[in-house]
Write a protein that holds these residues in place. Structure first.
Motif, PDB file in Angstrom:
ATOM      1  N   MET A  91       1.959   2.421  -0.088  1.00 23.24           N
ATOM      2  CA  MET A  91       0.514   2.303  -0.292  1.00 23.24           C
ATOM      3  C   MET A  91       0.192   2.326  -1.779  1.00 23.24           C
ATOM      4  O   MET A  91       0.723   3.145  -2.515  1.00 23.24           O
ATOM      5  CB  MET A  91      -0.182   3.472   0.396  1.00 23.24           C
ATOM      6  N   LEU A  92      -0.611   1.427  -2.202  1.00 22.90           N
ATOM      7  CA  LEU A  92      -1.059   1.346  -3.579  1.00 22.90           C
ATOM      8  C   LEU A  92       0.064   1.195  -4.590  1.00 22.90           C
ATOM      9  O   LEU A  92      -0.030   1.689  -5.689  1.00 22.90           O
ATOM     10  CB  LEU A  92      -1.877   2.588  -3.947  1.00 22.90           C
ATOM     11  N   ASN A 147       1.301   2.319  -9.861  1.00 19.57           N
ATOM     12  CA  ASN A 147       0.097   2.226  -9.060  1.00 19.57           C
ATOM     13  C   ASN A 147      -1.128   2.622  -9.856  1.00 19.57           C
ATOM     14  O   ASN A 147      -2.048   3.208  -9.342  1.00 19.57           O
ATOM     15  CB  ASN A 147       0.228   3.030  -7.767  1.00 19.57           C
ATOM     16  N   HIS A 204     -11.285   9.823  -4.205  1.00 15.58           N
ATOM     17  CA  HIS A 204     -10.658   9.403  -2.957  1.00 15.58           C
ATOM     18  C   HIS A 204      -9.133   9.531  -3.010  1.00 15.58           C
ATOM     19  O   HIS A 204      -8.523  10.042  -2.071  1.00 15.58           O
ATOM     20  CB  HIS A 204     -11.037   7.962  -2.619  1.00 15.58           C
ATOM     21  N   PHE A 205      -8.531   9.059  -4.108  1.00 13.07           N
ATOM     22  CA  PHE A 205      -7.072   9.065  -4.212  1.00 13.07           C
ATOM     23  C   PHE A 205      -6.524  10.306  -4.911  1.00 13.07           C
ATOM     24  O   PHE A 205      -5.320  10.417  -5.116  1.00 13.07           O
ATOM     25  CB  PHE A 205      -6.584   7.799  -4.921  1.00 13.07           C
ATOM     26  N   LEU A 250     -11.221  -0.050  -0.365  1.00 13.81           N
ATOM     27  CA  LEU A 250     -10.152   0.889   0.021  1.00 13.81           C
ATOM     28  C   LEU A 250      -9.171   0.220   0.980  1.00 13.81           C
ATOM     29  O   LEU A 250      -7.948   0.401   0.860  1.00 13.81           O
ATOM     30  CB  LEU A 250     -10.744   2.142   0.660  1.00 13.81           C
ATOM     31  N   LYS A 251      -9.695  -0.572   1.900  1.00 10.74           N
ATOM     32  CA  LYS A 251      -8.818  -1.287   2.854  1.00 10.74           C
ATOM     33  C   LYS A 251      -7.913  -2.248   2.103  1.00 10.74           C
ATOM     34  O   LYS A 251      -6.708  -2.317   2.359  1.00 10.74           O
ATOM     35  CB  LYS A 251      -9.692  -2.031   3.877  1.00 10.74           C
ATOM     36  N   LEU A 280      -6.925  -2.057  -1.015  1.00 10.20           N
ATOM     37  CA  LEU A 280      -5.959  -1.295  -1.800  1.00 10.20           C
ATOM     38  C   LEU A 280      -4.871  -0.705  -0.901  1.00 10.20           C
ATOM     39  O   LEU A 280      -3.682  -0.718  -1.258  1.00 10.20           O
ATOM     40  CB  LEU A 280      -6.661  -0.173  -2.576  1.00 10.20           C
ATOM     41  N   GLU A 281      -5.265  -0.213   0.244  1.00  8.80           N
ATOM     42  CA  GLU A 281      -4.282   0.388   1.147  1.00  8.80           C
ATOM     43  C   GLU A 281      -3.352  -0.663   1.760  1.00  8.80           C
ATOM     44  O   GLU A 281      -2.232  -0.356   2.116  1.00  8.80           O
ATOM     45  CB  GLU A 281      -4.987   1.214   2.210  1.00  8.80           C
ATOM     46  N   ASP A 282      -3.820  -1.902   1.845  1.00 10.95           N
ATOM     47  CA  ASP A 282      -2.994  -2.980   2.395  1.00 10.95           C
ATOM     48  C   ASP A 282      -2.030  -3.554   1.358  1.00 10.95           C
ATOM     49  O   ASP A 282      -1.192  -4.386   1.703  1.00 10.95           O
ATOM     50  CB  ASP A 282      -3.871  -4.113   2.947  1.00 10.95           C
TER      51      ASP A 282
END
Length: 172
Positions: A1-2, A9, A31-32, A166-167, A169-171
């Motif tokens: 992730m990321l 990252n 968030h992160f 966020l979606k 970035l997470e993908d």
């Protein structure tokens, strides 16, 4: 992730003044659970420019950080677009070098900017920037295309903008 292709990252948030960069970097940091670095006032002297270009490069290489602008990108765009080209070649070279580290770049753009005046802002410079928003944004797009950066375009006023970002970035 990321993680990008280099294993780093770091996230760089760029864009013209008033596009929501500072707010977005704070949201991403919370968030992160990442450290956020803000560029602050634009460096004026060549020594200041070199110092901040080097510092930002270190932050990108360290990874796990969120940067509210980097001098190599923003100074290049602002200086070349608004008329000062003294350090153009140096900034372009360093922007290209920074791009080679494959950080995640988010380019903020909205149709209705809201520039929060900071204590170090020059009102005449802010007015000049607001008059040249489209030109500055196109300069960011041109720079990124030229140095091989494919930014995520982010409009904080779009429906579910942060959740969609966020979606994305997470993908990655």
């Amino acid at each position: 992730m990321l993680r990008n292709s280099s294993g780093h990252n770091t996230i760089i948030v760029e864009g013209v003044d008033g596009m929501g960069k500072s707010y977005l970097t704070q949201q991403l940091g919370e968030h992160f659970k990442r450290e956020v670095f803000t560029c602050g006032p634009a460096p004026k002297t060549f020594d200041e420019i070199k110092y901040w270009v080097n510092e930002h490069e270190k932050y990108v290489l360290d990874g796990d950080k969120i940067l509210d602008r980097v001098t190599a990108f923003s100074n290049y765009v602002y200086k070349t677009t608004l008329g000062a080209t003294v350090h153009r070649d140096f900034l372009h070279y360093r922007a290209k070098r920074l791009a080679s580290y494959d950080a995640i770049v988010i380019l903020c753009k909205t149709d209705t900017p809201t520039h929060e005046i900071k204590e170090y802002d020059d009102p005449k410079q802010v007015e000049l920037i607001m008059q040249n928003i489209d030109k500055l944004h196109r300069a960011y797009e041109y720079l990124f295309a030229d140095i091989g950066v494919k930014p995520i375009i982010y409009d904080w006023k779009a429906l579910d903008a942060f959740a969609n970002l966020l979606k994305q970035l997470e993908d990655m």
